[in-house]
Write an enzyme that holds these catalytic residues in place. Structure first.
Site, PDB file in Angstrom:
ATOM      1  N   PRO A 119       0.790  -1.222   0.000  1.00 34.41           N
ATOM      2  CA  PRO A 119       0.000   0.000   0.000  1.00 34.41           C
ATOM      3  C   PRO A 119       0.828   1.280   0.000  1.00 34.41           C
ATOM      4  O   PRO A 119       1.848   1.373   0.679  1.00 34.41           O
ATOM      5  CB  PRO A 119      -0.826  -0.099   1.289  1.00 34.41           C
ATOM      6  CG  PRO A 119      -0.119  -1.096   2.128  1.00 34.41           C
ATOM      7  CD  PRO A 119       0.512  -2.062   1.179  1.00 34.41           C
ATOM      8  N   ASN A 120       0.374   2.208  -0.799  1.00 34.86           N
ATOM      9  CA  ASN A 120       0.931   3.571  -0.924  1.00 34.86           C
ATOM     10  C   ASN A 120       2.264   3.624  -1.664  1.00 34.86           C
ATOM     11  O   ASN A 120       2.791   4.705  -1.930  1.00 34.86           O
ATOM     12  CB  ASN A 120       1.071   4.240   0.461  1.00 34.86           C
ATOM     13  CG  ASN A 120      -0.264   4.343   1.172  1.00 34.86           C
ATOM     14  OD1 ASN A 120      -1.204   4.876   0.591  1.00 34.86           O
ATOM     15  ND2 ASN A 120      -0.377   3.808   2.366  1.00 34.86           N
ATOM     16  N   ARG A 173       5.182  10.715  -2.902  1.00 35.43           N
ATOM     17  CA  ARG A 173       4.835  10.616  -1.489  1.00 35.43           C
ATOM     18  C   ARG A 173       6.042  10.920  -0.584  1.00 35.43           C
ATOM     19  O   ARG A 173       7.125  10.362  -0.822  1.00 35.43           O
ATOM     20  CB  ARG A 173       4.406   9.167  -1.281  1.00 35.43           C
ATOM     21  CG  ARG A 173       4.360   8.695   0.117  1.00 35.43           C
ATOM     22  CD  ARG A 173       4.292   7.172   0.179  1.00 35.43           C
ATOM     23  NE  ARG A 173       3.977   6.749   1.504  1.00 35.43           N
ATOM     24  CZ  ARG A 173       4.194   5.520   1.964  1.00 35.43           C
ATOM     25  NH1 ARG A 173       4.725   4.592   1.194  1.00 35.43           N
ATOM     26  NH2 ARG A 173       3.886   5.220   3.198  1.00 35.43           N
ATOM     27  N   TYR A 208      11.110   8.760   1.289  1.00 28.08           N
ATOM     28  CA  TYR A 208      11.130   7.698   0.280  1.00 28.08           C
ATOM     29  C   TYR A 208      11.805   8.085  -1.038  1.00 28.08           C
ATOM     30  O   TYR A 208      11.864   7.262  -1.958  1.00 28.08           O
ATOM     31  CB  TYR A 208       9.686   7.241   0.001  1.00 28.08           C
ATOM     32  CG  TYR A 208       8.992   6.689   1.224  1.00 28.08           C
ATOM     33  CD1 TYR A 208       9.411   5.506   1.812  1.00 28.08           C
ATOM     34  CD2 TYR A 208       7.922   7.368   1.817  1.00 28.08           C
ATOM     35  CE1 TYR A 208       8.797   4.998   2.948  1.00 28.08           C
ATOM     36  CE2 TYR A 208       7.298   6.872   2.952  1.00 28.08           C
ATOM     37  CZ  TYR A 208       7.743   5.689   3.512  1.00 28.08           C
ATOM     38  OH  TYR A 208       7.120   5.190   4.635  1.00 28.08           O
ATOM     39  N   ASN A 226       7.919  -5.583  -0.311  1.00 26.64           N
ATOM     40  CA  ASN A 226       7.771  -4.424   0.567  1.00 26.64           C
ATOM     41  C   ASN A 226       6.279  -4.320   0.853  1.00 26.64           C
ATOM     42  O   ASN A 226       5.510  -3.856   0.012  1.00 26.64           O
ATOM     43  CB  ASN A 226       8.299  -3.149  -0.092  1.00 26.64           C
ATOM     44  CG  ASN A 226       8.259  -1.967   0.871  1.00 26.64           C
ATOM     45  OD1 ASN A 226       7.576  -2.007   1.887  1.00 26.64           O
ATOM     46  ND2 ASN A 226       8.987  -0.914   0.544  1.00 26.64           N
ATOM     47  N   ALA A 271       2.738  -0.612   5.111  1.00 24.84           N
ATOM     48  CA  ALA A 271       2.200  -0.606   6.478  1.00 24.84           C
ATOM     49  C   ALA A 271       1.594  -1.953   6.880  1.00 24.84           C
ATOM     50  O   ALA A 271       1.467  -2.242   8.078  1.00 24.84           O
ATOM     51  CB  ALA A 271       1.158   0.505   6.619  1.00 24.84           C
ATOM     52  N   GLU A 318      12.142  -9.557   2.736  1.00 20.64           N
ATOM     53  CA  GLU A 318      11.411  -8.355   3.169  1.00 20.64           C
ATOM     54  C   GLU A 318      12.277  -7.127   2.900  1.00 20.64           C
ATOM     55  O   GLU A 318      13.447  -7.095   3.289  1.00 20.64           O
ATOM     56  CB  GLU A 318      11.110  -8.480   4.673  1.00 20.64           C
ATOM     57  CG  GLU A 318      10.386  -7.278   5.256  1.00 20.64           C
ATOM     58  CD  GLU A 318      10.098  -7.445   6.761  1.00 20.64           C
ATOM     59  OE1 GLU A 318      10.352  -8.551   7.319  1.00 20.64           O
ATOM     60  OE2 GLU A 318       9.642  -6.474   7.375  1.00 20.64           O
ATOM     61  N   HIS A 376      12.419  -2.782   3.088  1.00 18.86           N
ATOM     62  CA  HIS A 376      11.858  -1.481   3.435  1.00 18.86           C
ATOM     63  C   HIS A 376      12.822  -0.400   2.965  1.00 18.86           C
ATOM     64  O   HIS A 376      14.034  -0.492   3.211  1.00 18.86           O
ATOM     65  CB  HIS A 376      11.630  -1.349   4.942  1.00 18.86           C
ATOM     66  CG  HIS A 376      10.602  -2.320   5.432  1.00 18.86           C
ATOM     67  ND1 HIS A 376       9.267  -2.181   5.167  1.00 18.86           N
ATOM     68  CD2 HIS A 376      10.746  -3.478   6.115  1.00 18.86           C
ATOM     69  CE1 HIS A 376       8.618  -3.215   5.677  1.00 18.86           C
ATOM     70  NE2 HIS A 376       9.494  -4.020   6.258  1.00 18.86           N
ATOM     71  N   ARG A 428      12.304   5.169  13.002  1.00 22.28           N
ATOM     72  CA  ARG A 428      11.036   5.899  12.878  1.00 22.28           C
ATOM     73  C   ARG A 428      10.106   5.567  14.061  1.00 22.28           C
ATOM     74  O   ARG A 428      10.575   5.080  15.081  1.00 22.28           O
ATOM     75  CB  ARG A 428      10.405   5.570  11.523  1.00 22.28           C
ATOM     76  CG  ARG A 428      11.330   5.936  10.350  1.00 22.28           C
ATOM     77  CD  ARG A 428      10.701   5.611   9.016  1.00 22.28           C
ATOM     78  NE  ARG A 428       9.510   6.417   8.780  1.00 22.28           N
ATOM     79  CZ  ARG A 428       8.638   6.168   7.791  1.00 22.28           C
ATOM     80  NH1 ARG A 428       8.851   5.151   6.961  1.00 22.28           N
ATOM     81  NH2 ARG A 428       7.582   6.942   7.623  1.00 22.28           N
TER      82      ARG A 428
HETATM   83  C1  DQA Z   1       7.926   1.116   4.265  1.00 16.31           C
HETATM   84  C2  DQA Z   1       7.913   1.362   5.779  1.00 16.31           C
HETATM   85  C3  DQA Z   1       6.514   1.211   6.336  1.00 16.31           C
HETATM   86  O1  DQA Z   1       6.514   1.466   7.734  1.00 16.31           O
HETATM   87  C4  DQA Z   1       5.565   2.190   5.679  1.00 16.31           C
HETATM   88  O2  DQA Z   1       4.257   1.996   6.147  1.00 16.31           O
HETATM   89  C5  DQA Z   1       5.620   2.129   4.201  1.00 16.31           C
HETATM   90  C6  DQA Z   1       6.919   1.984   3.540  1.00 16.31           C
HETATM   91  C7  DQA Z   1       9.318   1.378   3.662  1.00 16.31           C
HETATM   92  O3  DQA Z   1       9.540   0.937   2.539  1.00 16.31           O
HETATM   93  O4  DQA Z   1      10.134   2.059   4.279  1.00 16.31           O
HETATM   94  O5  DQA Z   1       4.613   2.286   3.515  1.00 16.31           O
HETATM   95  O6  DQA Z   1       7.629  -0.248   4.036  1.00 16.31           O
END
Ligand code: DQA
Length: 151
Positions: A9-10, A17, A22, A71, A74, A95, A97, A104
């Site tokens: 998501p996102n 964003r 990011y 990835n 959230a 995984e 990120h 954070r």
């Molecule tokens: C994320 C870290 C997550 O906490 C966050 O909700 C994201 C992006 C990262 O790539 O740093 O959407 O996965």
């Protein structure tokens, strides 16, 4: 060797964003670069904002592909269902990120999925995906065969 990169998501809004967290590059643009860097890998990309769609995709490729970079955004911090999907398949999942989640908010420090993943790459920006592919690219059949023989 088929590898799927999954963004949750996102992450469709990368480049737009929260650029300070990011970065300013879109994933689609970066993905083209990855394909050039790893010509031996059959790279595919999937993004969804919907938890169930991510789970369906993991089921779909999880018995045939050689690796998944995930990835989960959230959902990493909330989804037992995603953790179960990763546990259910055979394909190793890495995984990823982009940000250093440990630097954070505290709610980002816990991942439901980590324990079911082969490993975790955190905080190296988009290069995290490149690092994951470097690992998978070294898992060539010949090398695995050699490792098994000496195991
Ligand atoms: C994320 C870290 C997550 O906490 C966050 O909700 C994201 C992006 C990262 O790539 O740093 O959407 O996965």
């Amino acid at each position: 060797m088929k590898i799927l990169i999954i963004n949750g998501p996102n992450l469709n809004l990368l480049g737009v964003r929260e650029k300070s967290v990011y970065g300013s590059r879109s994933f689609e643009h970066y993905f083209e670069e990855l394909k050039t860097s790893f010509p031996d890998l059959e790279l595919e990309y999937y993004q969804s904002n919907i938890e169930g769609e991510l789970i369906n995709k993991i089921h779909e490729v999880g018995f045939t592909y050689k690796g998944i970079l995930l990835n989960a955004g959230a959902y990493t911090h909330t989804s037992i269902a995603l953790a179960d999907a990763i546990a259910a398949i055979e394909t190793p999942v890495i995984e990823v990120h982009i940000s250093n989640v440990y630097a954070r908010e505290e709610f980002r420090h816990h991942s439901y999925i980590s324990k079911n993943c082969k490993g975790c790459i955190v905080g190296f920006g988009l290069d995290g995906y490149r690092l994951g592919l470097m690992y998978l690219n070294n898992l060539k059949p010949k090398k695995l065969g050699f490792e098994f023989k000496n195991a």
